[in-house]
Enzyme design. Sequence first.
Site, PDB file in Angstrom:
ATOM      1  N   CYS A  52       0.830  -1.207   0.000  1.00  0.00           N
ATOM      2  CA  CYS A  52       0.000   0.000   0.000  1.00  0.00           C
ATOM      3  C   CYS A  52       0.866   1.260   0.000  1.00  0.00           C
ATOM      4  CB  CYS A  52      -0.908   0.036   1.236  1.00  0.00           C
ATOM      5  SG  CYS A  52      -2.044  -1.346   1.312  1.00  0.00           S
ATOM      6  N   ARG A 129      -7.825  -3.944  -3.278  1.00  0.00           N
ATOM      7  CA  ARG A 129      -7.298  -2.779  -4.013  1.00  0.00           C
ATOM      8  C   ARG A 129      -8.249  -2.456  -5.165  1.00  0.00           C
ATOM      9  NH1 ARG A 129      -2.292  -2.534  -1.770  1.00  0.00           N
ATOM     10  NH2 ARG A 129      -1.587  -4.541  -0.961  1.00  0.00           N
TER      11      ARG A 129
HETATM   12  C1  BEZ Z   1       0.467  -4.664   1.783  1.00  0.00           C
HETATM   13  O1  BEZ Z   1       1.667  -4.955   1.766  1.00  0.00           O
HETATM   14  O2  BEZ Z   1       0.061  -3.572   1.410  1.00  0.00           O
HETATM   15  C2  BEZ Z   1      -0.510  -5.686   2.238  1.00  0.00           C
HETATM   16  C3  BEZ Z   1      -0.230  -7.025   2.008  1.00  0.00           C
HETATM   17  C4  BEZ Z   1      -1.153  -7.974   2.435  1.00  0.00           C
HETATM   18  C5  BEZ Z   1      -2.315  -7.602   3.090  1.00  0.00           C
HETATM   19  C6  BEZ Z   1      -2.595  -6.251   3.282  1.00  0.00           C
HETATM   20  C7  BEZ Z   1      -1.694  -5.298   2.855  1.00  0.00           C
END
Ligand code: BEZ
Length: 215
Positions: A52, A129
């Site tokens: 993110c 996302r």
């Molecule tokens: C992330 O790295 O943004 C992420 C990865 C897995 C679950 C939620 C966020």
Amino acid sequence: MSTDNPAGIPRIGDTAPDFTVATTHGEIRFSEWQGDSWAILFSHPADFTPVCTTELTEFARRSEEFAERNVKLIGLSVDSIHSHLAWTQNIKEKIGIQLPFPLIADLDGSVAEAYGMLHPGESATLTVRAVFLIDPIRTVRALVYYPLNAGRNISEVLRLVDALQTVDEHGVACPVDWKPGEKVIVPPPKTEKEVLERLNSDFEKVDFYLMKKEI
Ligand code: BEZ
């Protein structure tokens, strides 16, 4: 053919659901905030997570390119405003980027629910996302969903904006992998007269239903 929509996800051609919500730029009513611009409403799973962070900083780095296209950006997760503020501060300190767009604190998940951003098979609590591309008359023009563990491609989001704005401006369609400057698709003919017009044109022709032209 069934047109049921049990997941309640706004679909292409639907009016974007409106809402009033707390953001890192203060309380906003989405429709008022959007005004006459295009809007991209995108969700991320959670603050202080690595993928993110790469996505939001890339949206920030390329925010001028969105602004040049009259597109406003707004992010969302089900985190609190305090978490958003701590994260944006952390991004500023560690990466040197001030996010120029607001982040929605959708703590009760009501906006995520209205936009179908919670996909229980992927996560019971985190938004996936999602990217909603909304035009100035508030119609959903495109939606893209990515899972938790794969980041989006900001160049592709910009390409989609360019394609839809070109479609609107020129009444054409955009072929596979189209990029600005390339030929576009002439809409297929609907009458015999239009077939003849197209066959007699100087369009690039594959057949009567597949022709390209410069714009
Ligand atoms: C992330 O790295 O943004 C992420 C990865 C897995 C679950 C939620 C966020």
